[in-house]
Enzyme design. Sequence first.
Site, PDB file in Angstrom:
ATOM      1  N   LYS A  86       0.837  -1.204   0.000  1.00 24.61           N
ATOM      2  CA  LYS A  86       0.000   0.000   0.000  1.00 24.61           C
ATOM      3  C   LYS A  86       0.866   1.246   0.000  1.00 24.61           C
ATOM      4  O   LYS A  86       1.781   1.377   0.826  1.00 24.61           O
ATOM      5  CB  LYS A  86      -0.914   0.037   1.230  1.00 24.61           C
ATOM      6  CG  LYS A  86      -1.932   1.184   1.176  1.00 24.61           C
ATOM      7  CD  LYS A  86      -2.669   1.373   2.492  1.00 24.61           C
ATOM      8  CE  LYS A  86      -1.948   2.317   3.424  1.00 24.61           C
ATOM      9  NZ  LYS A  86      -1.910   3.729   2.946  1.00 24.61           N
ATOM     10  N   GLY A 117       7.428   4.627   8.353  1.00 25.11           N
ATOM     11  CA  GLY A 117       6.637   5.810   8.647  1.00 25.11           C
ATOM     12  C   GLY A 117       6.905   6.307  10.048  1.00 25.11           C
ATOM     13  O   GLY A 117       7.969   6.054  10.616  1.00 25.11           O
ATOM     14  N   SER A 118       5.939   6.973  10.629  1.00 24.94           N
ATOM     15  CA  SER A 118       6.129   7.583  11.940  1.00 24.94           C
ATOM     16  C   SER A 118       6.147   6.544  13.045  1.00 24.94           C
ATOM     17  O   SER A 118       5.585   5.448  12.914  1.00 24.94           O
ATOM     18  CB  SER A 118       5.012   8.592  12.216  1.00 24.94           C
ATOM     19  OG  SER A 118       3.787   7.916  12.481  1.00 24.94           O
ATOM     20  N   THR A 119       6.782   6.902  14.157  1.00 18.85           N
ATOM     21  CA  THR A 119       6.832   6.009  15.308  1.00 18.85           C
ATOM     22  C   THR A 119       5.433   5.758  15.868  1.00 18.85           C
ATOM     23  O   THR A 119       5.089   4.626  16.232  1.00 18.85           O
ATOM     24  CB  THR A 119       7.740   6.598  16.391  1.00 18.85           C
ATOM     25  OG1 THR A 119       9.086   6.647  15.878  1.00 18.85           O
ATOM     26  CG2 THR A 119       7.740   5.746  17.648  1.00 18.85           C
ATOM     27  N   GLY A 164       3.762   3.339  13.685  1.00 22.01           N
ATOM     28  CA  GLY A 164       4.438   2.050  13.837  1.00 22.01           C
ATOM     29  C   GLY A 164       3.975   1.296  15.066  1.00 22.01           C
ATOM     30  O   GLY A 164       3.803   0.072  15.043  1.00 22.01           O
ATOM     31  N   GLU A 176      10.380   0.484  10.315  1.00 25.38           N
ATOM     32  CA  GLU A 176      11.395   1.542  10.222  1.00 25.38           C
ATOM     33  C   GLU A 176      10.648   2.835  10.483  1.00 25.38           C
ATOM     34  O   GLU A 176       9.854   3.283   9.661  1.00 25.38           O
ATOM     35  CB  GLU A 176      12.060   1.523   8.846  1.00 25.38           C
ATOM     36  CG  GLU A 176      13.339   2.343   8.796  1.00 25.38           C
ATOM     37  CD  GLU A 176      13.101   3.759   8.312  1.00 25.38           C
ATOM     38  OE1 GLU A 176      13.018   4.660   9.187  1.00 25.38           O
ATOM     39  OE2 GLU A 176      12.995   3.968   7.103  1.00 25.38           O
ATOM     40  N   CYS A 190      13.926  10.367   7.200  1.00 25.45           N
ATOM     41  CA  CYS A 190      13.805   9.893   8.583  1.00 25.45           C
ATOM     42  C   CYS A 190      15.134   9.900   9.319  1.00 25.45           C
ATOM     43  O   CYS A 190      15.185  10.101  10.537  1.00 25.45           O
ATOM     44  CB  CYS A 190      13.211   8.486   8.601  1.00 25.45           C
ATOM     45  SG  CYS A 190      14.087   7.325   7.527  1.00 25.45           S
ATOM     46  N   GLU A 232      10.583  14.664  16.355  1.00 25.10           N
ATOM     47  CA  GLU A 232      10.884  14.665  14.929  1.00 25.10           C
ATOM     48  C   GLU A 232       9.988  15.679  14.211  1.00 25.10           C
ATOM     49  O   GLU A 232       8.772  15.624  14.332  1.00 25.10           O
ATOM     50  CB  GLU A 232      10.655  13.273  14.355  1.00 25.10           C
ATOM     51  CG  GLU A 232      11.000  13.158  12.885  1.00 25.10           C
ATOM     52  CD  GLU A 232      10.789  11.762  12.334  1.00 25.10           C
ATOM     53  OE1 GLU A 232      11.644  11.306  11.553  1.00 25.10           O
ATOM     54  OE2 GLU A 232       9.780  11.127  12.689  1.00 25.10           O
TER      55      GLU A 232
END
Length: 497
Positions: A191, A244-246, A249, A266, A294, A397
């Site tokens: 996706k 993507g973002s933490t 995730g 990641e 990132c 971030e």
Amino acid sequence: MSDLSVELTAPNGRKYTQPTGLFINNEWVKSSSGTKITSINPTDETEITSVYAASVEDVDKAVAAARKALKDPSWRDMAPTDRGNMMIKLSDLVAEHAETLATIETWDNGKIYADSLGGDLEEVKGCLRYYGGYADKIHGETIDVGPDKFAYTIKEPVGVCGQIIPWNYPLAMAAWKLGPALACGNTIVIKAAEQTPLSILYLANLIKEAGFPPGVVNILNGYGREAGAAIATHLGIDKVAFTGSTATGKEIMKLASVNMKNITLETGGKSPLIIFEDAELDQAVKWAHIGQICTATSRILVQDTIYDKFIEDFKAHVKQISVVGNPFDESTYQGPQVTKTQYERVLGFVQSGKDEGATLVSGGEQFTSGPKSGKGFFITPTIFSDVKPTMKIYREEVFGPFVVIASFKTEEEALEMANDTTYGLGSAVFTQNLQRAHRVAKRIEAGMVWINSSNDSDFRIPFGGVKQSGIGRELGEAGLAAYSQTKSVHVNMGAKI
């Protein structure tokens, strides 16, 4: 396919056919709900086109196709060398269509065209070719345990892999995941990010042209809260890989626990770049000027004896190099933010830095001189100095043209500041002292350390983080581990009971 594609002309004049459907079982189909995602050109805020957005039902169909393909002899029993050659053919097709793919990337996410073509597409080609070469070199081993038993291992695919890619490197991150997954013989439901849905749909036609059997690679667009969640929770998916973002995730990890999926994550970073007083300063200044990624070394830690000099030189370098504007212009260094949401997020961090007492050295403003005056999600590159470890802009971030600078006195203090974060993705050290370089590299809590450079990653070298920057590794030989599993076979050679 006439109603599942549209003829487009990009701002650079390139004409091409843009698929707009879902790619399932090597066919283009509409979404079951008819829902669409509209892609916006971040340079001038105009609509590019709309593509179908997958529903839960569409994810079910894609998974069913991938599951069937996994068991189909045309893929399951394909000689690994033939599988590898197919991947190499795909790499060649990407090379043939590189200018169109780079055009789509730049139009869709605002990255400058030179980076899309000369950086990202080169990585896509190289990564697919690299893992194509590995396809027939993945094998088990025999284990000598004595004359009464013959023991050996077999490397097998994990199964159906759900892959979710980000908006900043749509095709490159797809290649990072497709490469090892296909080399190991898996099937895939991938996706794209809802912000950048276009380029991977064009890639789908190249995958079919390369000869991959139906169902091996299924490509969906869709909203994360629906299609992404459906992939993470689907009982027919054996593994999920996410970049993507933490925060997202963590949600993926929770959702994937429903059937204990194999996971690779990641996620975010707030990577430190440490500059010691003996560093080659002009090189440190240039390498510190890295963009929206990132692993961006967005916390610059400078030894106090050269702190003022570094800020002066860095500000001058950014002013000279960071030309903001149309990403298709050769003179442009920095294009727009990908969406209005991301644009507003970055400006929010600018305000936070001011409120907390950091010094705004330069930038942090809306750039209004884009291709359409007053339009586009442009922000001037932002530099804050006198930043304290307690400040939000030091700890969180930002993911934009935004860097914070702080000072340290000793090596111990530098390491303490560098490691004072929940993240652990990338890091960089600038020094001409070889012993210090290796000593600091060993003690930094990060999955990657660059010495006297920054963010010069390579698809042949493992990539990934520690702490809340992710789980597992992508790229290099290590990237294969996430997409294969080991089966042990015990053969009784005469033992009796």
